[in-house]
Design an enzyme around this catalytic site. Sequence first.
Site, PDB file in Angstrom:
ATOM      1  CG  PHE A 153      42.281  42.612  41.674  1.00 18.26           C
ATOM      2  CD1 PHE A 153      42.242  42.282  40.326  1.00 18.26           C
ATOM      3  CD2 PHE A 153      42.205  41.588  42.608  1.00 18.26           C
ATOM      4  CE1 PHE A 153      42.107  40.954  39.919  1.00 18.26           C
ATOM      5  CE2 PHE A 153      42.072  40.266  42.212  1.00 18.26           C
ATOM      6  CZ  PHE A 153      42.025  39.945  40.859  1.00 18.26           C
ATOM      7  CE  LYS A 177      41.678  47.964  51.538  1.00 17.72           C
ATOM      8  NZ  LYS A 177      42.605  47.299  50.523  1.00 17.72           N
ATOM      9  CD  GLU A 180      46.085  45.132  48.780  1.00 14.15           C
ATOM     10  OE1 GLU A 180      46.317  43.948  49.091  1.00 14.15           O
ATOM     11  OE2 GLU A 180      44.993  45.690  48.991  1.00 14.15           O
ATOM     12  NE  ARG A 181      46.915  41.538  44.531  1.00 13.12           N
ATOM     13  CZ  ARG A 181      46.694  40.248  44.354  1.00 13.12           C
ATOM     14  NH1 ARG A 181      45.825  39.845  43.436  1.00 13.12           N
ATOM     15  NH2 ARG A 181      47.338  39.356  45.069  1.00 13.12           N
ATOM     16  CB  SER A 230      38.642  35.867  47.894  1.00 21.16           C
ATOM     17  OG  SER A 230      39.227  36.190  49.144  1.00 21.16           O
ATOM     18  CB  CYS A 285      32.298  37.606  41.439  1.00 20.55           C
ATOM     19  SG  CYS A 285      31.317  39.104  41.336  1.00 20.55           S
ATOM     20  CD  GLU A 383      35.990  33.122  42.849  1.00 23.29           C
ATOM     21  OE1 GLU A 383      35.259  33.881  42.197  1.00 23.29           O
ATOM     22  OE2 GLU A 383      36.296  33.324  44.036  1.00 23.29           O
TER      23      GLU A 383
END
Length: 500
Positions: A153, A177, A180-181, A230, A285, A383
């Site tokens: 996202f 893909k 979804e956010r 993540s 990141c 993190e």
Amino acid sequence: MQKTRRQVRNFIGGEWVEGNGRETEPVYDPATGETIAETPLSTKEDVDRAVKAAGAAFADWSKTPVVQRIQVLFRYKMLLEEHFEELRDLVTLENGKDAKDAGGEVRRGIEVVEFACGMPSLLMGESVRDVARGIDNVSHRFPLGVVAAITPFNFPCMIPLWTMPVAIGAGNTYILKPSERTPLTSQRLVELLIEAGLPEGVVNIVNGAHDAVNGILEHPGIEAVSFVGSQPVAEHVYRHGAAHGKRVQALAGAKNSMIVMPDAVLEKAVPNIVSSAYGNAGERCLAGSVLVAVGEAGDRVVEAVKEAAEKMKVGPGYEEGSELTPLIRDSHRDRVKDYVDLGESEGATVALDGREPPLEDGFFFGPTILDNITENMRVAREEIFGPVLSVVRVESLKEAVDFTNGSSFGNACSIYTENGAAVRYWRENVEAGMLGVNVGVAAPMAFFPFNGIKNSFYGDLHATGKDGVRFFTENKVEIARFLSEPETAEAVKMPTEAGP
């Protein structure tokens, strides 16, 4: 004012279609909390339809000469430039980051398209003649087939563009893909790619969450998967995808140190440190999330960073001058708050407290500094992915490097100093794949690999640069000799006067 809800659909075989999944995931404007779209949670059957469409397109696309394939990318690059502001604003809408960061993201994505336009050179093989008498050795690069990317996202424009132009430029067909956010930017990216003349089925979108991800990892028709997200999910993607015979690159989490030496030029370093720690609300990141202050630099740099952070304008990304923008979800804001609570309970000093929401609407979290962190605290090692800067104080550069190397992550590390000997010691000894000298976000250019190491990366070939080309191609090595003798000069038919 209520925003018009946008439609999110899958794109399979050149058609925008509804997913078979019955459930949806809301897409929010993080600055207001308002629902702006609904993402269909696709099923494994949707993935299978996309794989079949991509597989059918592969035969023609892979045989299309590379110099013709890149004409699509040249047109695509032009369209991305024409729609630059639209894409920037879409990123701000669904991710929340400010216009400057969103524009920078779009620019970095376009740079990968520019890189992929050089695919005729990037696909060149190698050759050695006469490896033995009369025998030549050559290598050729071939596309893999159907490949897929699962993107996060926090960079809904840049990270799909890390892989899509490289993969299709090399002759593969591709399934995206998106998170979804944040599906809206990816949808627009593909619309522009189709406008650039890409044939049906070469690029497909399957929206969704867990079922779609596992459908990609398990499908026998997908040869390679690129993932960014993540650390726990990256490890799952790598292990599960590899167990199903796929080539996988999985870019994972980070806990990046910014080492500040006593000779650092603070008036220039501090704005850079603040931007690294709090830009995009810390949701990247490459964010510098740990400030390692060496010796007498400690009090001076912490006070300067605190003063600068307190002055940051908190606000929606679409408001001019906003510097600290919202987190992606309310649930994520709760997670960041839990980490600050944890740090305080572990003995950290909350030098700047952003736990109280600075704005009533949206998913905002104020700039936060946790001082006097020790290496055994969880907030020093895990993190957080938010606008929280942890401060560690050490007495020497060696201690700073040792602390950094104690992390299970190895994405990036920065150092602030004017001492070349210190830079060399740090470069030779620190365990991180991307290094910044007086640069807080050590992001490589598109023609270099995004080079995380340790638990920040699972795989062998990184995204972008020549690594990205190698990841999406297979090398075939040919050794050849010819056993017949060449014809004599007298037997060779001479060209006519009209010939060349």
